[in-house]
Write a protein that holds these residues in place. Structure first.
Motif, PDB file in Angstrom:
ATOM      1  N   CYS A 174      57.543  33.443  24.704  1.00 17.60           N
ATOM      2  CA  CYS A 174      57.536  32.745  25.995  1.00 17.60           C
ATOM      3  C   CYS A 174      58.135  31.354  25.823  1.00 17.60           C
ATOM      4  O   CYS A 174      57.724  30.604  24.934  1.00 17.60           O
ATOM      5  CB  CYS A 174      56.112  32.614  26.533  1.00 17.60           C
ATOM      6  N   ALA A 175      59.124  31.021  26.669  1.00 18.47           N
ATOM      7  CA  ALA A 175      59.761  29.701  26.628  1.00 18.47           C
ATOM      8  C   ALA A 175      59.409  28.956  27.904  1.00 18.47           C
ATOM      9  O   ALA A 175      59.246  29.570  28.964  1.00 18.47           O
ATOM     10  CB  ALA A 175      61.267  29.870  26.491  1.00 18.47           C
ATOM     11  N   ASN A 176      59.267  27.625  27.797  1.00 15.37           N
ATOM     12  CA  ASN A 176      58.803  26.858  28.972  1.00 15.37           C
ATOM     13  C   ASN A 176      59.930  26.158  29.728  1.00 15.37           C
ATOM     14  O   ASN A 176      59.673  25.373  30.635  1.00 15.37           O
ATOM     15  CB  ASN A 176      57.722  25.856  28.543  1.00 15.37           C
TER      16      ASN A 176
ATOM     17  N   ILE B  35      48.921  32.022  22.472  1.00 12.12           N
ATOM     18  CA  ILE B  35      50.016  31.397  21.726  1.00 12.12           C
ATOM     19  C   ILE B  35      49.709  31.479  20.231  1.00 12.12           C
ATOM     20  O   ILE B  35      48.645  31.008  19.793  1.00 12.12           O
ATOM     21  CB  ILE B  35      50.189  29.927  22.166  1.00 12.12           C
ATOM     22  N   CYS B  36      50.609  32.098  19.467  1.00 15.15           N
ATOM     23  CA  CYS B  36      50.402  32.210  18.012  1.00 15.15           C
ATOM     24  C   CYS B  36      51.071  31.046  17.284  1.00 15.15           C
ATOM     25  O   CYS B  36      50.484  30.424  16.414  1.00 15.15           O
ATOM     26  CB  CYS B  36      50.957  33.523  17.495  1.00 15.15           C
TER      27      CYS B  36
ATOM     28  N   MET C 290      62.850  40.646  19.815  1.00 16.29           N
ATOM     29  CA  MET C 290      61.618  40.600  20.603  1.00 16.29           C
ATOM     30  C   MET C 290      61.901  40.135  22.031  1.00 16.29           C
ATOM     31  O   MET C 290      62.760  39.289  22.240  1.00 16.29           O
ATOM     32  CB  MET C 290      60.628  39.638  19.938  1.00 16.29           C
ATOM     33  N   GLN C 291      61.179  40.719  22.983  1.00 17.43           N
ATOM     34  CA  GLN C 291      61.404  40.401  24.389  1.00 17.43           C
ATOM     35  C   GLN C 291      61.033  38.938  24.669  1.00 17.43           C
ATOM     36  O   GLN C 291      60.020  38.446  24.178  1.00 17.43           O
ATOM     37  CB  GLN C 291      60.550  41.364  25.241  1.00 17.43           C
ATOM     38  N   ARG C 292      61.890  38.270  25.454  1.00 21.71           N
ATOM     39  CA  ARG C 292      61.668  36.850  25.750  1.00 21.71           C
ATOM     40  C   ARG C 292      61.528  36.625  27.248  1.00 21.71           C
ATOM     41  O   ARG C 292      62.239  37.255  28.037  1.00 21.71           O
ATOM     42  CB  ARG C 292      62.856  36.016  25.232  1.00 21.71           C
ATOM     43  N   TYR C 293      60.683  35.698  27.630  1.00 18.38           N
ATOM     44  CA  TYR C 293      60.488  35.366  29.042  1.00 18.38           C
ATOM     45  C   TYR C 293      60.387  33.851  29.217  1.00 18.38           C
ATOM     46  O   TYR C 293      59.752  33.175  28.408  1.00 18.38           O
ATOM     47  CB  TYR C 293      59.205  36.021  29.578  1.00 18.38           C
ATOM     48  N   PHE C 294      61.039  33.346  30.285  1.00 15.03           N
ATOM     49  CA  PHE C 294      60.792  31.957  30.675  1.00 15.03           C
ATOM     50  C   PHE C 294      59.589  31.938  31.604  1.00 15.03           C
ATOM     51  O   PHE C 294      59.517  32.723  32.560  1.00 15.03           O
ATOM     52  CB  PHE C 294      62.000  31.377  31.408  1.00 15.03           C
ATOM     53  N   VAL C 295      58.644  31.063  31.323  1.00  9.81           N
ATOM     54  CA  VAL C 295      57.417  30.949  32.118  1.00  9.81           C
ATOM     55  C   VAL C 295      57.302  29.485  32.552  1.00  9.81           C
ATOM     56  O   VAL C 295      57.508  28.588  31.725  1.00  9.81           O
ATOM     57  CB  VAL C 295      56.189  31.352  31.255  1.00  9.81           C
TER      58      VAL C 295
ATOM     59  N   ALA D 265      59.709  27.220  22.650  1.00  2.00           N
ATOM     60  CA  ALA D 265      59.479  28.666  22.724  1.00  2.00           C
ATOM     61  C   ALA D 265      58.326  29.004  21.792  1.00  2.00           C
ATOM     62  O   ALA D 265      58.198  28.401  20.718  1.00  2.00           O
ATOM     63  CB  ALA D 265      60.741  29.419  22.327  1.00  2.00           C
ATOM     64  N   TYR D 266      57.477  29.928  22.232  1.00  2.52           N
ATOM     65  CA  TYR D 266      56.278  30.269  21.466  1.00  2.52           C
ATOM     66  C   TYR D 266      56.193  31.774  21.250  1.00  2.52           C
ATOM     67  O   TYR D 266      56.485  32.556  22.158  1.00  2.52           O
ATOM     68  CB  TYR D 266      55.020  29.825  22.215  1.00  2.52           C
ATOM     69  N   LEU D 267      55.778  32.152  20.049  1.00  3.23           N
ATOM     70  CA  LEU D 267      55.444  33.534  19.764  1.00  3.23           C
ATOM     71  C   LEU D 267      54.056  33.781  20.340  1.00  3.23           C
ATOM     72  O   LEU D 267      53.123  33.009  20.051  1.00  3.23           O
ATOM     73  CB  LEU D 267      55.454  33.743  18.244  1.00  3.23           C
ATOM     74  N   CYS D 268      53.903  34.814  21.175  1.00  2.00           N
ATOM     75  CA  CYS D 268      52.633  35.048  21.863  1.00  2.00           C
ATOM     76  C   CYS D 268      52.190  36.504  21.699  1.00  2.00           C
ATOM     77  O   CYS D 268      53.011  37.409  21.620  1.00  2.00           O
ATOM     78  CB  CYS D 268      52.777  34.755  23.361  1.00  2.00           C
ATOM     79  N   LYS D 269      50.865  36.678  21.704  1.00  4.03           N
ATOM     80  CA  LYS D 269      50.276  38.013  21.562  1.00  4.03           C
ATOM     81  C   LYS D 269      49.573  38.351  22.878  1.00  4.03           C
ATOM     82  O   LYS D 269      48.743  37.570  23.363  1.00  4.03           O
ATOM     83  CB  LYS D 269      49.251  37.961  20.428  1.00  4.03           C
ATOM     84  N   ILE D 270      49.915  39.510  23.434  1.00  2.00           N
ATOM     85  CA  ILE D 270      49.357  39.894  24.735  1.00  2.00           C
ATOM     86  C   ILE D 270      47.861  40.214  24.601  1.00  2.00           C
ATOM     87  O   ILE D 270      47.453  40.946  23.698  1.00  2.00           O
ATOM     88  CB  ILE D 270      50.136  41.095  25.323  1.00  2.00           C
ATOM     89  N   ASP D 271      47.064  39.597  25.525  1.00  2.00           N
ATOM     90  CA  ASP D 271      45.621  39.867  25.548  1.00  2.00           C
ATOM     91  C   ASP D 271      45.276  40.830  26.679  1.00  2.00           C
ATOM     92  O   ASP D 271      44.415  41.693  26.531  1.00  2.00           O
ATOM     93  CB  ASP D 271      44.838  38.562  25.798  1.00  2.00           C
ATOM     94  N   LEU D 272      45.953  40.629  27.817  1.00  7.80           N
ATOM     95  CA  LEU D 272      45.647  41.415  29.004  1.00  7.80           C
ATOM     96  C   LEU D 272      46.975  41.749  29.681  1.00  7.80           C
ATOM     97  O   LEU D 272      47.854  40.888  29.793  1.00  7.80           O
ATOM     98  CB  LEU D 272      44.775  40.581  29.958  1.00  7.80           C
TER      99      LEU D 272
END
Lengths: 255, 255
Positions: A40-42, A64-65, A1-6, A47-54
């Motif tokens: 998304c990792a901070n 954040i799931c 799964m694609q990962r991003y630092f935010v 790191a959190y599994l997240c579901k795109i809303d927009l």
């Protein structure tokens, strides 16, 4: 799964806002849509599994799931002071060193470094190396992006090393003399949470004077096996050995 | 000091004859002259300090001064079966893998290998990779040049592995499941002189079916730490860990 630092201030309890290049990547390159999942990792260990809303070009909102378990960070914090090498070798070292778990990189302006990073070059290089370390940290599922510091000469490196209890130099001459016990002896003395500062020479190696100066200030000269490693291979050997020692051998002993 | 591999039939008891590209390198690139010193290795485990007697464009004659002591070869013989990666990554793997002590490389045509090495490409690739492994062996002071074999698919690899007692697969899914004990457990069972066949997947990793097939034929699935390594980093991690285990830790225990 694609990962991003935010950045951590773009998280709240339930949601994360992704902006800039990563938002564009999600929208334009990955062509993701609402209800697609990302991680998304901070950059603070979570790191959190997240579901795109927009999903728009410059902005992505995700819910954040769950917080992901597991810690992929090396049990000891390793700072690599890498003698500045030729061409784009530093890029490779930061990319692969990040995969292998380094915590921090210092470009070390050694006596035999052919390249000199002047002010304008230094700033450009740093931006580039920080981008590489972020991408490599995402790719290798790290929770923290290794920092890239300003270049240091040997005196600055010695001053920086004052606060380190554990410091070493990968020194070819030690390897040639057949003395290989220094590195495992050092690792055997270290425990989880400890910091290590490891110095690696540039292509021509460290000068005897540099090695002496570092040794006088508590750096242990260590061989990394009987073969002569290129400068860009030494950091990877070192980090792989540290991972093997603390993350794999340790497991074996536990069973 | 400059090192060259010379076919063993070009050595006699007192002298060595260097021809072809290496002779041109000594003459034209290094601009060496009679009485300059070089090291000549015979790719059979011996290296000699030699003094140049005659130096022409296509031919160099040198007298053997002494046999060099020391064995820089890994105590166990490691064959890397590398899932064929994209672009020129195989070059990097052979170069760095040679530095780190690999004995042999097999290009493994895996299910997820994007590149396919057809006959004409295969031959060209092999010549190129053999040149890289020779140069990396000289640079890292090895006594043997690792061999590069013809590509194999998974069935051929399984058949090739029949004669190996020790065989493993670096498998990401094992690493993700947190099982890290397989690799050190395997190394702890091995002793000097043993052979190891290690399989590494291409960029997309091995398929579950490939992993299963290999496992059914005695290959042990091993994690290489908790971070996701790129395919070209996995071989280096593996070889560095093997060197650390057999060449460094072993020293420490001895003291």
């Amino acid at each position: 799964m694609q990962r991003y630092f935010v950045p951590s201030d773009q998280f709240d309890e339930k949601r994360v806002v992704i902006t800039g290049e990563d938002a564009r990547h999600i929208h334009k390159v990955m062509r993701m849509k609402p209800s697609d999942m990302i991680v998304c990792a901070n950059n603070k260990g979570d790191a959190y599994l997240c579901k795109i809303d927009l999903c728009e070009d410059g902005k992505v909102l995700a819910s954040i799931c769950e917080r992901l378990e597991g810690d992929p960070e090396l049990p000891i914090r390793v700072t690599i002071a890498q003698g500045i090498p030729k061409a784009d070798k530093f890029d490779t070292i930061v990319q692969k060193g990040t995969e292998c778990g380094a915590a921090e990189f210092i470009p070390f302006q050694a006596e035999r470094s052919v390249a000199i990073w002047k002010q304008d070059k230094k700033d450009k290089k740093r931006v580039r190396l920080e981008k590489i370390s972020k991408e490599a940290a995402e790719q290798s599922h790290r929770l923290c992006i290794p920092e890239v510091r300003d270049p240091m000469n040997v005196s600055q490196l010695i001053a920086f090393g004052e606060s380190f209890k554990n410091k070493m130099v990968a020194f070819e001459e030690t390897a040639k003399a057949g003395a290989q016990a220094g590195f495992p002896t050092l690792l055997n003395k270290m425990k989880e949470g400890d910091h290590l500062l490891a110095v690696i020479g540039p292509e021509g190696g460290l000068t005897s004077l540099e090695a002496e100066q570092l040794q006088e200030h508590g750096f242990i000269l260590c061989g990394l096996g009987p073969r002569i490693l290129r400068t860009e291979t030494a950091a990877l050997y070192l980090l792989s050995a540290i991972s093997y020692h603390f993350e794999l051998l340790h497991c074996e002993v536990d069973e």
